[in-house]
Design a protein around this motif. Structure first.
Motif, short mmCIF file in Angstrom:
data_model
loop_
_atom_site.label_atom_id
_atom_site.label_comp_id
_atom_site.label_asym_id
_atom_site.label_seq_id
_atom_site.Cartn_x
_atom_site.Cartn_y
_atom_site.Cartn_z
N VAL A 266 0.84 -1.20 0.00
CA VAL A 266 0.00 0.00 0.00
C VAL A 266 0.88 1.25 0.00
CG1 VAL A 266 -1.72 1.32 1.32
CG2 VAL A 266 -1.89 -1.18 1.18
N ASN A 267 0.49 2.25 -0.78
CA ASN A 267 1.21 3.51 -0.84
C ASN A 267 1.45 4.05 0.58
OD1 ASN A 267 0.74 6.70 -0.79
ND2 ASN A 267 1.85 6.16 -2.67
N ASN A 380 -6.47 2.43 -1.21
CA ASN A 380 -5.30 2.58 -2.08
C ASN A 380 -5.71 2.46 -3.55
OD1 ASN A 380 -2.17 2.60 -2.07
ND2 ASN A 380 -2.64 0.86 -3.40
#
Length: 398
Positions: A266-267, A380
């Motif tokens: 995930v970012n 995300n």
């Protein structure tokens, strides 16, 4: 010397309470009943304060953040909580009929409380306001904090939240084992304890299976949206799950939850936004536990259980428990008001509800935080990011 955790203390309290009740001596049981009456009244007095202390700052905090993304994350977390509770209702409606005997707690007396011993004295502690007034106050203060964006009221409410947390940590939680011991001593004396102990094992097994099912559903949805293997995504979050079992706090588990969410690709910005937020607003595991415990107690006492009543209860749980998961046992404490008003629980059943919930609290928290990782993956994707395929090859396409 390592301190004894809350769960071992509760188990020990139950054993001691049953032992005292089996002796059949009225004096120690009535002494415990006296304490229970005083403690129960204090708990009732504290409920409006707990609601305001948890809900108002929680709603106020939701007023700041990343605008649209904040709304999306909050909506997903709330929908997840409500769907988990609704799913639990339908599963329990079918399963509990097979494993629990309706009205079995009523068989020992025409009114269960007639078989229980009363305390030597009572001390009335009327709450400063009723539950609905407290909820309305919390909503108004929380929305006001979000709109005004000032610091004065927000700082006051944040400090009041710490006061409430202090009451729970330093008064309510430490004295709960004695309260539980008294409840079980009295129930044993009245001949009701065998039913409750049977409920403990059967209901807990159902709750754990429901937790696992909900997590699988969440990760299959997240994995499907992100194009990743849901089982491997869930496997990556296991350190957060087991950490939460130990801490019994979503807030205390945030560092591990955040790290494992990033491991899932995930970012970083999304993870650092979603995980701390969901630690206070995503309560699927706690909702499953509360709904299951409440339905079991209602069924044992021959109380009417309808979807309309339980759905309203579930909708309110998603609001009243905001920010409560930061405190071990905070979810059930924040929910006591609606347990009494919406489900009609008297003090005796409320105490049983607390015991049932707290004995299983760590697993509900573990389900909450593990589900946070799935929500982060969903957000995300909505934000336009792809999972970064640099985390130990955990992202094989389905």
């Amino acid at each position: 010397m390592k301190k004894i955790g809350l769960l071992p203390k509760l188990i020990l309290a139950i054993i001691i309470g049953i032992g005292v009740g089996m002796l059949g001596m009225e004096v120690p049981i009535r002494l415990l009943a006296t304490f229970n009456g005083i403690f129960g009244n204090f708990l009732k007095f504290s409920i409006p304060l707990i609601i305001i202390g948890f809900v108002a700052p929680g709603i106020g905090d939701l007023g700041t953040g990343a605008g649209k993304l904040l709304g999306i994350t909050t909506a997903i977390a709330y929908i997840s909580t409500v769907l988990a509770g609704s799913f639990t209702y339908f599963v329990n409606t079918a399963v509990f009929k097979m494993i629990l005997k309706t009205g079995s707690m009523l068989e020992t007396a025409d009114n269960p409380e007639h078989a229980l011993l009363s305390g030597y004295l009572t001390i009335n502690m009327p709450p400063i306001m009723d539950v609905m007034t407290a909820l309305l106050m919390a909503f108004i203060l929380g929305i006001g904090i979000a709109i005004v964006k000032g610091h004065a009221i927000k700082d006051v409410m944040n400090e009041f939240q710490k006061v409430v947390e202090g009451i729970i940590r330093n008064i309510i939680i430490p004295f709960l084992p004695l309260h539980i011991a008294g409840i079980f001593a009295n129930m044993t004396y009245a001949g009701q304890v065998a039913t409750i102990l049977t409920v403990f094992s059967k209901v807990f097994a159902v709750i754990i299976l429901l937790h696992i099912t909900i997590l699988l559903i969440l990760y299959f949805i997240a994995g499907g949206m992100a194009g990743a293997n849901p089982i491997r995504l869930l496997k990556t979050m296991l350190p957060a799950y087991f950490t939460a079992i130990g801490t019994q706090s979503s807030a205390a588990t945030i560092p591990v939850t955040l790290n494992q969410t990033k491991e899932n690709g995930v970012n970083t910005g999304i993870a650092e936004f979603v995980v701390p937020l969901c630690a206070t607003i995503h309560l699927s595991g706690s909702t499953i536990t509360l709904v299951s415990c409440a339905m079991a107690i209602m069924m044992l006492n021959g109380m009417s259980i309808t979807f309309g009543t339980m759905f309203g209860f579930i909708l309110m749980l998603g609001v009243t428990m905001v920010a409560a998961p930061g405190v071990p046992g905070g979810a059930v404490m924040a929910a006591l008001g609606i347990i009494e008003t919406m489900l009609g629980f008297p003090p005796t059943l409320t105490s049983i509800m607390i015991a049932l919930y707290l004995a299983q609290d760590s697993f509900g928290t573990a389900c909450n935080v593990t589900g946070d990782g799935a929500i982060a993956i969903i957000v995300n994707k909505i934000a336009g990011f792809k999972l970064e395929k640099n985390s130990k090859e955990f992202f094989d396409n389905i």
